[in-house]
Design a protein around this motif. Structure first.
Motif, mmCIF file in Angstrom:
data_model
loop_
_atom_site.group_PDB
_atom_site.id
_atom_site.type_symbol
_atom_site.label_atom_id
_atom_site.label_comp_id
_atom_site.label_asym_id
_atom_site.label_seq_id
_atom_site.Cartn_x
_atom_site.Cartn_y
_atom_site.Cartn_z
ATOM 1 N N ALA A 134 0.563 -1.330 -0.168
ATOM 2 C CA ALA A 134 -0.322 0.347 -0.085
ATOM 3 C C ALA A 134 1.165 1.709 -0.406
ATOM 4 C CB ALA A 134 -0.801 0.385 1.165
ATOM 5 N N ARG A 135 1.949 1.485 0.623
ATOM 6 C CA ARG A 135 2.837 2.553 0.851
ATOM 7 C C ARG A 135 3.747 2.215 -0.422
ATOM 8 N NH1 ARG A 135 5.752 1.414 6.185
ATOM 9 N NH2 ARG A 135 3.791 1.894 8.124
ATOM 10 N N THR A 136 3.954 1.414 -1.194
ATOM 11 C CA THR A 136 4.949 1.479 -1.943
ATOM 12 C C THR A 136 3.807 2.052 -3.356
ATOM 13 O OG1 THR A 136 6.609 -0.530 -2.047
ATOM 14 C CG2 THR A 136 6.444 0.132 -3.740
ATOM 15 N N ALA A 137 2.980 1.507 -3.518
ATOM 16 C CA ALA A 137 1.936 1.940 -4.651
ATOM 17 C C ALA A 137 1.258 3.392 -4.146
ATOM 18 C CB ALA A 137 -0.026 1.032 -4.875
ATOM 19 N N LYS A 138 0.992 3.966 -3.179
ATOM 20 C CA LYS A 138 0.881 5.324 -2.432
ATOM 21 C C LYS A 138 -0.387 5.389 -2.122
ATOM 22 C CE LYS A 138 4.927 7.441 -5.556
ATOM 23 N NZ LYS A 138 5.049 8.279 -6.278
ATOM 24 N N ILE A 139 -0.996 4.302 -1.989
ATOM 25 C CA ILE A 139 -2.581 4.512 -1.543
ATOM 26 C C ILE A 139 -2.671 5.324 0.017
ATOM 27 C CG2 ILE A 139 -4.213 3.110 -1.109
ATOM 28 C CD1 ILE A 139 -3.517 0.704 -1.936
ATOM 29 N N TRP A 141 -5.457 8.046 2.626
ATOM 30 C CA TRP A 141 -7.099 8.434 2.529
ATOM 31 C C TRP A 141 -8.030 8.562 2.006
ATOM 32 C CZ3 TRP A 141 -7.460 6.408 6.897
ATOM 33 C CH2 TRP A 141 -6.158 6.785 7.987
ATOM 34 N N LYS A 142 -7.252 9.286 0.786
ATOM 35 C CA LYS A 142 -7.930 9.400 -0.759
ATOM 36 C C LYS A 142 -8.326 8.257 -1.704
ATOM 37 C CE LYS A 142 -6.811 14.316 -1.377
ATOM 38 N NZ LYS A 142 -6.590 15.770 -2.225
ATOM 39 N N THR A 143 -7.614 7.391 -1.857
ATOM 40 C CA THR A 143 -7.494 5.984 -2.027
ATOM 41 C C THR A 143 -7.835 4.884 -1.990
ATOM 42 O OG1 THR A 143 -5.521 5.745 -2.797
ATOM 43 C CG2 THR A 143 -5.970 7.432 -4.256
ATOM 44 N N ILE A 144 -7.611 5.429 -0.187
ATOM 45 C CA ILE A 144 -8.010 3.753 0.657
ATOM 46 C C ILE A 144 -9.248 3.000 0.227
ATOM 47 C CG2 ILE A 144 -8.471 4.412 2.952
ATOM 48 C CD1 ILE A 144 -6.617 3.066 3.982
ATOM 49 N N ALA A 145 -10.122 3.850 -0.091
ATOM 50 C CA ALA A 145 -11.772 2.997 -0.002
ATOM 51 C C ALA A 145 -11.514 2.245 -1.452
ATOM 52 C CB ALA A 145 -12.621 4.322 -0.782
ATOM 53 N N PRO A 147 -9.657 -0.164 -2.852
ATOM 54 C CA PRO A 147 -9.642 -1.028 -2.290
ATOM 55 C C PRO A 147 -10.178 -1.828 -0.837
ATOM 56 C CG PRO A 147 -7.373 -0.251 -0.822
ATOM 57 C CD PRO A 147 -8.244 0.045 -2.557
ATOM 58 N N VAL A 148 -10.514 -1.124 -0.021
ATOM 59 C CA VAL A 148 -11.788 -1.497 1.090
ATOM 60 C C VAL A 148 -12.822 -2.182 0.927
ATOM 61 C CG1 VAL A 148 -12.761 -0.701 2.934
ATOM 62 C CG2 VAL A 148 -10.627 -0.382 2.973
ATOM 63 N N VAL A 149 -13.579 -0.745 0.194
ATOM 64 C CA VAL A 149 -15.241 -1.505 -0.636
ATOM 65 C C VAL A 149 -14.848 -2.558 -2.065
ATOM 66 C CG1 VAL A 149 -16.642 -0.707 -2.881
ATOM 67 C CG2 VAL A 149 -15.388 0.930 -0.649
ATOM 68 N N VAL A 150 -14.332 -2.453 -2.694
ATOM 69 C CA VAL A 150 -13.342 -4.389 -2.747
ATOM 70 C C VAL A 150 -13.821 -5.514 -2.147
ATOM 71 C CG1 VAL A 150 -12.199 -5.025 -4.374
ATOM 72 C CG2 VAL A 150 -12.777 -3.343 -4.517
ATOM 73 N N ALA A 151 -12.479 -5.127 -1.416
ATOM 74 C CA ALA A 151 -12.941 -6.540 -0.516
ATOM 75 C C ALA A 151 -14.631 -6.454 -0.118
ATOM 76 C CB ALA A 151 -11.800 -6.004 0.508
ATOM 77 N N LEU A 152 -14.959 -5.585 0.568
ATOM 78 C CA LEU A 152 -15.911 -5.911 1.321
ATOM 79 C C LEU A 152 -17.381 -6.868 0.300
ATOM 80 C CD1 LEU A 152 -15.969 -2.414 3.673
ATOM 81 C CD2 LEU A 152 -16.035 -5.075 4.523
ATOM 82 N N LEU A 153 -17.556 -5.952 -0.929
ATOM 83 C CA LEU A 153 -18.019 -6.816 -1.884
ATOM 84 C C LEU A 153 -17.610 -7.886 -1.965
ATOM 85 C CD1 LEU A 153 -18.178 -3.621 -4.622
ATOM 86 C CD2 LEU A 153 -20.101 -4.703 -3.414
#
Length: 200
Positions: A134-139, A141-145, A147-153
């Motif tokens: 996540a750090r390397t991909a520069k994820i 607070w703006k983009t964390i939604a 992976p979180v939404v995809v994981a929940l789905l």
């Protein structure tokens, strides 16, 4: 030890021998060995390689080892790295099949304690690469939604929308759109600079 084939084999043999918990648990060890220690690929390239290796069929660690071996020494490098990754697992499974049975593992308090002790370590090995990736991909607070939404789905187990293949395809499609957009913007900037140079 200058022979790159021997180094590839030994490096991936260590990765295969000392990793429990599957592909994700291997990632932090693979990253440390091929990025930090041997400097075979850059950290951002490793992240791209990880994304490709996950998208392809087959075992994650083997896919990464084949790609790294191919980058360094072509097909022979791929074979050396893949053999190093697969051999420890094959030997361990063979020994378990010969000497251990599920009943023996359950009824032996020492073996049961060893496997119980390994479980929390496996969780840590899986969580660590998620954070570093996540750090390397520069994820942030703006983009964390995303992976979180995809994981929940995926976790929801609802028909169709819980299928991870959909998100792999969508991720590739939107990545291509993003790249196309930025490529056009870059071309426009280069064209503007060229026109300014011609005026001068």
């Amino acid at each position: 030890m200058n022979n790159i084939f021997v180094r590839l084999f030994i490096t991936f043999f260590k990765i295969g021998a000392f990793t429990f918990g599957g592909g994700w648990a291997m990632i932090s060890i693979i990253e440390k060995e091929i990025v930090d220690k041997n400097h075979w690929i850059e950290r951002e390239d490793f992240l791209d390689l990880l994304a490709v290796a996950q998208s392809l069929p087959g075992i994650l660690a083997v896919n990464i080892s084949v790609a790294v071996g191919d980058k360094l020494r072509g097909i022979k490098g791929s074979l050396a790295a893949a053999l190093g990754t697969i051999l420890p697992s094959f030997m361990i499974i063979l020994c378990i099949a010969i000497f251990l049975t599920p009943d023996l593992i359950k009824n032996n308090p020492t073996l049961s304690a060893i496997f119980m002790g390994i479980r929390p370590a496996v969780v840590a090995l899986i969580v660590a690469p998620v954070i570093s990736s996540a750090r390397t991909a520069k994820i942030g607070w703006k983009t964390i939604a995303i992976p979180v939404v995809v994981a929940l789905l995926i976790w929801s187990r609802l028909p169709i929308i819980s299928n991870p293949i959909i998100y792999i395809v969508l991720g590739g499609f939107f990545g291509w759109l993003w790249l196309s957009k930025h490529h056009k913007e870059l071309q426009k900037i280069e064209e503007d600079i060229r026109k300014e140079d011609e005026k001068l």
